[in-house]
Design a protein around this motif. Structure first.
Motif, PDB file in Angstrom:
ATOM      1  N   GLN A   1       0.868  -1.072   0.053  1.00  0.00           N
ATOM      2  CA  GLN A   1      -0.090   0.098  -0.137  1.00  0.00           C
ATOM      3  C   GLN A   1       0.819   1.251  -0.010  1.00  0.00           C
ATOM      4  OE1 GLN A   1      -1.871  -1.746   3.526  1.00  0.00           O
ATOM      5  NE2 GLN A   1      -3.966  -0.942   2.841  1.00  0.00           N
TER       6      GLN A   1
ATOM      7  N   ARG B   1      -9.663  -6.864  14.402  1.00  0.00           N
ATOM      8  CA  ARG B   1     -10.404  -6.371  13.470  1.00  0.00           C
ATOM      9  C   ARG B   1     -11.616  -7.458  12.929  1.00  0.00           C
ATOM     10  NH1 ARG B   1      -7.259  -2.343   9.273  1.00  0.00           N
ATOM     11  NH2 ARG B   1      -6.550  -4.261   8.321  1.00  0.00           N
TER      12      ARG B   1
ATOM     13  N   ARG C   1     -15.830  -8.644  10.849  1.00  0.00           N
ATOM     14  CA  ARG C   1     -15.693  -9.301   9.542  1.00  0.00           C
ATOM     15  C   ARG C   1     -16.483 -10.567   9.313  1.00  0.00           C
ATOM     16  NH1 ARG C   1      -9.821  -6.467   7.903  1.00  0.00           N
ATOM     17  NH2 ARG C   1     -10.279  -4.297   8.598  1.00  0.00           N
TER      18      ARG C   1
ATOM     19  N   GLU D   1     -12.079   9.672   8.055  1.00  0.00           N
ATOM     20  CA  GLU D   1     -11.643   8.951   9.231  1.00  0.00           C
ATOM     21  C   GLU D   1     -10.381   9.918   9.622  1.00  0.00           C
ATOM     22  OE1 GLU D   1      -9.861   4.422  10.054  1.00  0.00           O
ATOM     23  OE2 GLU D   1      -9.435   5.753   8.218  1.00  0.00           O
TER      24      GLU D   1
HETATM   25  C1  GLC Z   1      -8.421   2.805   7.574  1.00  0.00           C
HETATM   26  C2  GLC Z   1      -9.303   1.579   7.206  1.00  0.00           C
HETATM   27  C3  GLC Z   1      -8.589   0.158   7.552  1.00  0.00           C
HETATM   28  C4  GLC Z   1      -7.509   0.233   6.542  1.00  0.00           C
HETATM   29  C5  GLC Z   1      -6.484   1.368   6.789  1.00  0.00           C
HETATM   30  C6  GLC Z   1      -5.449   1.437   5.540  1.00  0.00           C
HETATM   31  O1  GLC Z   1      -8.201   2.697   8.829  1.00  0.00           O
HETATM   32  O2  GLC Z   1     -10.517   1.858   7.915  1.00  0.00           O
HETATM   33  O3  GLC Z   1      -9.327  -0.950   7.355  1.00  0.00           O
HETATM   34  O4  GLC Z   1      -6.588  -1.087   6.928  1.00  0.00           O
HETATM   35  O5  GLC Z   1      -7.421   2.488   6.622  1.00  0.00           O
HETATM   36  O6  GLC Z   1      -6.285   1.699   4.315  1.00  0.00           O
END
Ligand code: GLC
Ligand code: CA
Length: 571
Positions: free
Chosen positions: A168, A402, A406, A242
């Motif tokens: 990522q 988490r 799920r 968020e």
């Molecule tokens: C946010 C999402 C989470 C994800 C992270 C990276 O916290 O809610 O599920 O792993 O971002 O994108």
């Protein structure tokens, strides 16, 4: 007083992978969501937030996007999405998409290009740094999923930065071309008629890695204002960011009405306040109501005149509310309905996470092999390497990991809770025989019917949306007591967060009489002197002077036949 439409709505979060599988491959999908819209409409939901549905190698279940303008094949096609959008619109339900723009997948074409050479036009869409003179990591920043936030690419001799998994890579928001491409993509979705975005880890986009800054960077709010100008301005949409780092002060920067950034944010102080100081969420900690109340109360007061709160107990990253804050074993119905009442009467927009409305509980996995979540698996390895026992780690993961949120949605007592006719991608909670939507909908006193009433009350009583908040008995270790006031209306809310019968002396200001709007025990008409609260009892009482005619507690008719049908699994 001006009402914005989303202030009186309730949002429902769907984790598509676990919601409903329409084709028996064990993975929830978009057609599955469409087939459950009647269920959501009946609950009174006005907006759905879908966790990412975009093309992704699913290293982090879709929070690693390889194409923002394509649908993940396991979730369906564009036709499926258009169908969902139009069927939702028929039911007055808006769709919020999950905007993950702090990072992409390493399979995104931008990153594929960027890694080719130092002078590739996309190189600067990501964050690259040279090794130190001794060949080491550029600095000590760590990834949230464990280990360094830097991964070396030998082909070009530099490290790239990632705050989550190495698959990522973080986008570089200092690059104006990258920002323009993101805005273009957002407009493309908005033009399709979606109702807005939930913005993933948005507090991190202004990172300045050389200064060691990840959240709340100096240009964060410039980017959000630019994004607003370029995409949201002139459109009547909802945005929720968020922001784990948010404080009441920064929340006003994000959501202040004159600032033109976001509608609201998710803050997490009430969540992290319950975590261990050393091990964070990976070590169980007893529930602390006084601490929780002080955080919730602080946020209520801070955003009382400007800005706007989101209200939530759970999401796909958090444990199940009834397991974390209630008593899933001893007082399942009582504590789940108490939690719903205590939250939905606060000022803000409530979010219901799928399955919360039927009191779904934590997963209770006993072996690490049952877990699927990348964060839990990485952290397990790191904690065990650091000398903790696997059992001890799993005790923490069972409380806060988490994957608790799920496990598949429990629709009925059919195999796998009616979620799939195949093999679910993650184990179903065996309690689906007892806890499932079909049973809940058919029971007048159920958690599900309690949520339905709360959602409806919010639409009918502006005081629930706009009333001023005031708390009482702040130091009481078991009761959460507050009022809402609008004009000469007042609602008194009392919730017992314990399995004990609690007797308390009410402050004289709370002596009153009125009508119970909602309760999980017997209605009350009078509050005065000493009050005795049953285990996990919660009620909201509207003062008499302003009683409306309608009886909000009156029984609803039994489940209509078309709904019973809508609940049957469709393969
Ligand atoms: C946010 C999402 C989470 C994800 C992270 C990276 O916290 O809610 O599920 O792993 O971002 O994108
Ligand atoms: Ca499927």
């Amino acid at each position: 007083m001006q009402t914005t439409w989303w202030q009186s709505e309730t949002v429902y979060q769907i984790y598509p992978r676990s919601f409903f599988d329409s084709n028996g491959d064990g993975i929830g999908d978009i057609a599955g969501i469409t087939s459950r819209l009647d269920y959501l409409q009946r609950l009174g939901i006005g907006l759905l937030w879908l966790s990412p549905i975009f093309k992704s190698p699913m290293d982090d279940n879709g929070y690693d996007i390889s194409d923002y303008q394509a649908i993940a094949p396991e979730f369906g096609s564009f036709d499926d999405f258009d169908e969902l959008l139009s069927e939702a619109r028929k039911r007055d339900i808006g769709i919020l998409l999950d905007l993950v723009v702090n990072h992409t997948s390493d399979e995104h074409v931008w990153f594929q290009e960027a890694r080719k050479s130092r002078d590739n036009p996309f190189r600067d869409y990501y964050v690259w740094r040279d090794p130190t003179d001794k060949g080491g990591l550029p600095n000590q920043l760590n990834s949230d999923f464990g280990g360094p936030a830097w991964t070396f690419e030998s082909a070009t001799g530099q490290y790239y930065f990632h705050q989550f998994s190495h698959r990522q890579p973080d986008l570089n928001w200092e690059n104006a071309d990258m920002r323009r491409d993101i805005y273009g993509m957002m407009n493309w979705w908005l033009d399709k008629g979606i109702a807005g975005f939930r913005m993933d880890v948005i507090d991190r986009i202004g990172k300045q890695v050389d200064e060691g800054v990840t959240t709340d960077g100096p240009h964060l709010h410039d980017y959000l204002q630019e994004m607003h100008r370029e995409t949201l301005a002139g459109r009547d949409v909802l945005t929720v960011g968020e922001a784990w780092s948010a404080t009441p002060g920064s929340a006003l920067l994000y959501t202040g009405r004159a600032r033109n950034e976001l509608s609201m944010i998710f803050q997490f102080e009430h969540v992290t306040q319950q975590w261990d100081k050393v091990y964070g969420k990976w070590k169980p900690k007893p529930f602390d109501l006084v601490g929780l109340k002080s955080v919730l109360g602080k946020w209520q007061m801070a955003l009382s005149d400007d800005g706007w709160n989101s209200l939530f107990w759970g999401n796909h990253d958090l444990p199940r509310a009834v397991s974390r804050y209630g008593d899933a074993a001893g007082f399942h119905r009582e504590s789940a309905t108490m939690l719903a009442t205590a939250l939905h009467f606060l000022k803000g927009t409530p979010f219901v996470y799928q399955g919360e409305e039927i009191g779904m509980t934590n997963a209770a996995f006993s072996s690490i092999d049952q877990y699927k979540d990348i964060e839990t698996l990485n952290m397990h390895r790191l904690h065990v390497e650091a000398g903790r026992s696997s059992e001890e780690f799993i005790a923490g993961a069972n409380q806060n990991g988490r994957d608790n949120a799920r496990t598949p949605m429990q629709w009925s007592a059919a195999p796998n809770g009616g979620f799939t006719t195949g093999v679910p991608w993650i184990e179903t909670n065996p309690n689906f025989l007892r806890i499932n939507a079909e049973t809940e909908m058919g029971d007048e006193r159920s958690i599900w019917n309690h949520y339905r009433r709360l959602i409806e009350l919010r639409k009918r009583h502006p005081i629930m949306v706009h009333g001023a908040f005031q708390s009482y008995l702040d130091q009481h270790p078991k009761l959460f007591v507050y009022t809402r006031r609008l004009g000469d209306e007042r609602i008194v809310v009392m919730a017992n967060f314990s399995a004990d019968i609690v007797t308390a002396t009410l402050p004289t200001e709370l002596s009153t009489q009125g009508r119970t709007l909602i309760t999980n025990y017997e209605p009350r008409e009078r509050l005065e002197g000493n009050i005795e609260m049953k285990p996990y009892e919660a009620f909201a009482l509207l003062e008499e002077t302003l009683v409306a005619v309608a009886d909000d507690n009156k029984a609803e008719s039994a489940l209509p036949a078309e709904l019973t049908k809508a609940l049957e699994p469709q393969a």
